[in-house]
Design a protein around this motif. Structure first.
Motif, PDB file in Angstrom:
ATOM      1  N   UNK A 101       0.816  -1.217   0.000  1.00 24.00           N
ATOM      2  CA  UNK A 101       0.000   0.000   0.000  1.00 24.00           C
ATOM      3  C   UNK A 101       0.849   1.266   0.000  1.00 24.00           C
ATOM      4  N   UNK A 102       1.758   1.376   0.975  1.00 20.40           N
ATOM      5  CA  UNK A 102       2.533   2.607   1.093  1.00 20.40           C
ATOM      6  C   UNK A 102       3.520   2.774  -0.060  1.00 20.40           C
ATOM      7  N   UNK A 103       4.049   1.659  -0.587  1.00 21.95           N
ATOM      8  CA  UNK A 103       4.941   1.763  -1.744  1.00 21.95           C
ATOM      9  C   UNK A 103       4.178   2.307  -2.946  1.00 21.95           C
ATOM     10  N   UNK A 104       2.993   1.748  -3.181  1.00 16.55           N
ATOM     11  CA  UNK A 104       2.170   2.210  -4.300  1.00 16.55           C
ATOM     12  C   UNK A 104       1.774   3.664  -4.117  1.00 16.55           C
ATOM     13  N   UNK A 105       1.344   4.012  -2.919  1.00 14.34           N
ATOM     14  CA  UNK A 105       0.933   5.386  -2.619  1.00 14.34           C
ATOM     15  C   UNK A 105       2.078   6.377  -2.828  1.00 14.34           C
ATOM     16  N   UNK A 106       3.250   6.066  -2.271  1.00 18.21           N
ATOM     17  CA  UNK A 106       4.378   6.997  -2.360  1.00 18.21           C
ATOM     18  C   UNK A 106       4.831   7.207  -3.805  1.00 18.21           C
ATOM     19  N   UNK A 107       4.919   6.122  -4.571  1.00 14.22           N
ATOM     20  CA  UNK A 107       5.370   6.253  -5.955  1.00 14.22           C
ATOM     21  C   UNK A 107       4.325   6.952  -6.826  1.00 14.22           C
ATOM     22  N   UNK A 108       3.045   6.598  -6.632  1.00 13.12           N
ATOM     23  CA  UNK A 108       1.976   7.245  -7.410  1.00 13.12           C
ATOM     24  C   UNK A 108       1.937   8.729  -7.084  1.00 13.12           C
TER      25      UNK A 108
ATOM     26  N   UNK B 136       3.902  19.417 -11.766  1.00  5.91           N
ATOM     27  CA  UNK B 136       4.794  20.450 -11.257  1.00  5.91           C
ATOM     28  C   UNK B 136       4.653  21.728 -12.085  1.00  5.91           C
ATOM     29  N   UNK B 137       4.608  22.849 -11.432  1.00  5.20           N
ATOM     30  CA  UNK B 137       4.487  24.114 -12.137  1.00  5.20           C
ATOM     31  C   UNK B 137       3.064  24.627 -12.225  1.00  5.20           C
ATOM     32  N   UNK B 138       2.121  23.892 -11.617  1.00  2.78           N
ATOM     33  CA  UNK B 138       0.730  24.351 -11.633  1.00  2.78           C
ATOM     34  C   UNK B 138       0.604  25.634 -10.825  1.00  2.78           C
ATOM     35  N   UNK B 139      -0.386  26.433 -11.144  1.00  3.96           N
ATOM     36  CA  UNK B 139      -0.580  27.714 -10.454  1.00  3.96           C
ATOM     37  C   UNK B 139      -0.862  27.496  -8.980  1.00  3.96           C
ATOM     38  N   UNK B 140      -0.431  28.423  -8.160  1.00  3.16           N
ATOM     39  CA  UNK B 140      -0.594  28.297  -6.714  1.00  3.16           C
ATOM     40  C   UNK B 140      -2.053  28.271  -6.309  1.00  3.16           C
ATOM     41  N   UNK B 141      -2.930  28.883  -7.133  1.00  5.47           N
ATOM     42  CA  UNK B 141      -4.355  28.911  -6.806  1.00  5.47           C
ATOM     43  C   UNK B 141      -4.965  27.514  -6.825  1.00  5.47           C
ATOM     44  N   UNK B 142      -4.412  26.665  -7.667  1.00  2.27           N
ATOM     45  CA  UNK B 142      -4.992  25.325  -7.806  1.00  2.27           C
ATOM     46  C   UNK B 142      -4.221  24.263  -7.026  1.00  2.27           C
ATOM     47  N   UNK B 143      -3.215  24.676  -6.265  1.00  3.14           N
ATOM     48  CA  UNK B 143      -2.370  23.716  -5.540  1.00  3.14           C
ATOM     49  C   UNK B 143      -3.171  22.862  -4.573  1.00  3.14           C
ATOM     50  N   UNK B 144      -4.077  23.485  -3.817  1.00  2.00           N
ATOM     51  CA  UNK B 144      -4.867  22.751  -2.840  1.00  2.00           C
ATOM     52  C   UNK B 144      -5.734  21.695  -3.518  1.00  2.00           C
ATOM     53  N   UNK B 145      -6.373  22.080  -4.615  1.00  2.00           N
ATOM     54  CA  UNK B 145      -7.227  21.146  -5.348  1.00  2.00           C
ATOM     55  C   UNK B 145      -6.403  20.007  -5.924  1.00  2.00           C
ATOM     56  N   UNK B 146      -5.217  20.328  -6.418  1.00  2.00           N
ATOM     57  CA  UNK B 146      -4.325  19.300  -6.974  1.00  2.00           C
ATOM     58  C   UNK B 146      -3.892  18.327  -5.885  1.00  2.00           C
ATOM     59  N   UNK B 147      -3.572  18.836  -4.707  1.00  2.00           N
ATOM     60  CA  UNK B 147      -3.161  17.975  -3.599  1.00  2.00           C
ATOM     61  C   UNK B 147      -4.263  16.986  -3.240  1.00  2.00           C
ATOM     62  N   UNK B 148      -5.508  17.467  -3.208  1.00  2.00           N
ATOM     63  CA  UNK B 148      -6.631  16.589  -2.900  1.00  2.00           C
ATOM     64  C   UNK B 148      -6.799  15.541  -3.998  1.00  2.00           C
ATOM     65  N   UNK B 149      -6.700  15.985  -5.246  1.00  2.00           N
ATOM     66  CA  UNK B 149      -6.844  15.055  -6.364  1.00  2.00           C
ATOM     67  C   UNK B 149      -5.762  13.997  -6.374  1.00  2.00           C
ATOM     68  N   UNK B 150      -4.530  14.395  -6.121  1.00  2.00           N
ATOM     69  CA  UNK B 150      -3.420  13.445  -6.064  1.00  2.00           C
ATOM     70  C   UNK B 150      -3.608  12.482  -4.891  1.00  2.00           C
ATOM     71  N   UNK B 151      -4.079  13.016  -3.762  1.00  2.00           N
ATOM     72  CA  UNK B 151      -4.338  12.160  -2.605  1.00  2.00           C
ATOM     73  C   UNK B 151      -5.401  11.116  -2.889  1.00  2.00           C
ATOM     74  N   UNK B 152      -6.473  11.542  -3.562  1.00  2.00           N
ATOM     75  CA  UNK B 152      -7.540  10.610  -3.911  1.00  2.00           C
ATOM     76  C   UNK B 152      -7.032   9.495  -4.817  1.00  2.00           C
ATOM     77  N   UNK B 153      -6.277   9.858  -5.854  1.00  2.00           N
ATOM     78  CA  UNK B 153      -5.805   8.871  -6.818  1.00  2.00           C
ATOM     79  C   UNK B 153      -4.743   7.947  -6.219  1.00  2.00           C
ATOM     80  N   UNK B 154      -3.761   8.532  -5.544  1.00  2.00           N
ATOM     81  CA  UNK B 154      -2.681   7.710  -4.984  1.00  2.00           C
ATOM     82  C   UNK B 154      -3.182   6.814  -3.857  1.00  2.00           C
ATOM     83  N   UNK B 155      -4.098   7.346  -3.028  1.00  5.59           N
ATOM     84  CA  UNK B 155      -4.664   6.528  -1.959  1.00  5.59           C
ATOM     85  C   UNK B 155      -5.525   5.407  -2.503  1.00  5.59           C
ATOM     86  N   UNK B 156      -6.346   5.733  -3.512  1.00  2.00           N
ATOM     87  CA  UNK B 156      -7.202   4.718  -4.116  1.00  2.00           C
ATOM     88  C   UNK B 156      -6.398   3.609  -4.775  1.00  2.00           C
ATOM     89  N   UNK B 157      -5.346   3.982  -5.512  1.00  2.00           N
ATOM     90  CA  UNK B 157      -4.488   2.988  -6.164  1.00  2.00           C
ATOM     91  C   UNK B 157      -3.762   2.134  -5.124  1.00  2.00           C
TER      92      UNK B 157
END
Length: 327
Positions: free
Chosen positions: A208-215, A224-245
């Motif tokens: 689980x943690x290996x998959x999560x960390x690499x994803x 990388x390089x996304x606007x700071x305004x969307x950083x929070x939304x990106x973090x949530x989206x990445x968390x959802x995908x990496x956690x789900x995988x």
């Protein structure tokens, strides 16, 4: 994460556990029933996860899907707190204070496996009781109650009011389930299925943690390089995908061990084999590889949202508590 986070790692992990139960317990109830009744020789079987869920809703309503949820909240909160806390602190110790760089397998794998091994001693009795309704007793009875839950969670979940379950085998609640287990099998009966749980959690957490960390690492690299305004939304989206995988990888790797654990914990015979490999061998001879992966459908359906919710809750809680990750 900051080296000085201390207890905060465990608080963030506790929040992840709460999110997991809210999201995933109904799927877990269906999985346990399928594993119990669809691996037995003879008798009526559920057609699939949808049929099982429909039967539960028809006979018990939504409450039936959350049967044993109280014990799950208690057990999962402590389990998740220890799992995420031990993982975070052990990984930091093995790789140094820097976090947020490229994943380091030599730190991730042993940290996750160690955390999984520790929580297996809590999970084993908690899941045994999961198969029954539970009410939290006063604090002085907490240890008795929680130990009951590790064995009873599964025993309570497999009953319910469904016609497929014999009324004579039902428990009125987790405490009755616990007392009868101790009377018939002694205190060691509470830890029936312990080896299967230990193997499942150690191997599963490493996956689980290996998959999560690499994803997480590669997704952030691409974004990388996304606007700071969307950083929070990106973090949530990445968390959802990496956690789900990570959740899907966990259960794909260890579901056979979970099937064996369920059979061991719910077997009525006191002298039933507690060796998960022996149990899996019998299941394989009877039902083939498909039998070893009984409950795969509802398990994977549950794995993505439940673990996605856990990771997002963990990361957001860590951020609110001031635990910083560079990436």
């Amino acid at each position: 994460m900051e080296a000085s986070s201390g207890y905060k790692d465990y608080v963030a992990g506790l929040m992840a556990g709460v999110a997991t139960v809210i999201t995933g317990h109904p799927f877990d109830t269906v999985k346990v029933k399928l594993q119990k009744y669809n691996t037995e020789a003879g008798g009526v079987k559920y057609k699939n996860g949808l049929h099982c869920a429909t039967r539960i809703l028809q006979t018990e309503g939504v409450k039936g899907l959350y049967r044993g949820a109280t014990s799950s909240f208690i057990g999962m909160a402590f389990e998740s707190s220890l799992s995420f806390g031990i993982y975070s602190q052990t990984k930091r110790f093995l790789q140094g204070e820097i976090d947020g760089g490229k994943p380091q397998p030599h730190a991730i794998v042993p940290s996750a496996a160690f955390g999984g091994a520790i929580i297996s001693f809590i999970l084993c009795p908690s899941e045994l009781v999961k198969v029954s309704d539970a009410r939290v007793p006063n604090f002085l009875l907490y240890l008795e109650y929680h130990l009951c839950n590790v064995v009873f969670q599964c025993r309570m979940q497999v009953q319910g009011t469904d016609f497929m379950v014999a009324k004579s085998t039902r428990f009125s609640g987790p405490r009755e389930c616990a007392l009868k287990t101790i009377q018939q099998e002694g205190l060691t009966g509470m830890f029936r299925g312990g080896l299967a749980t230990l193997l499942r959690e150690s191997v599963g957490n490493a996956v689980f943690f290996s998959t999560y960390e690499y994803a997480r690492y590669f997704m952030h690299l691409q974004l990388k390089g996304a606007s700071s305004e969307s950083t929070q939304l990106i973090d949530v989206g990445v968390g959802l995908m990496s956690g789900g995988l990570g959740g899907i990888a966990f259960w794909s790797a260890v579901l056979p061990l979970d099937v064996a654990k369920t059979i061991i914990q719910t077997a009525p015979e006191k002298n039933h084999s507690r060796n998960p490999f022996s149990v899996l061998n019998l299941i394989y001879k009877r039902s083939g590889l498909r039998g070893c992966y009984t409950g795969l459908g509802p398990t994977l359906v549950r794995a993505f949202p439940a673990n996605a919710a856990a990771i997002v809750a963990w990361e957001l809680s860590a951020k609110l508590l001031g635990i910083r990750r560079d990436q």
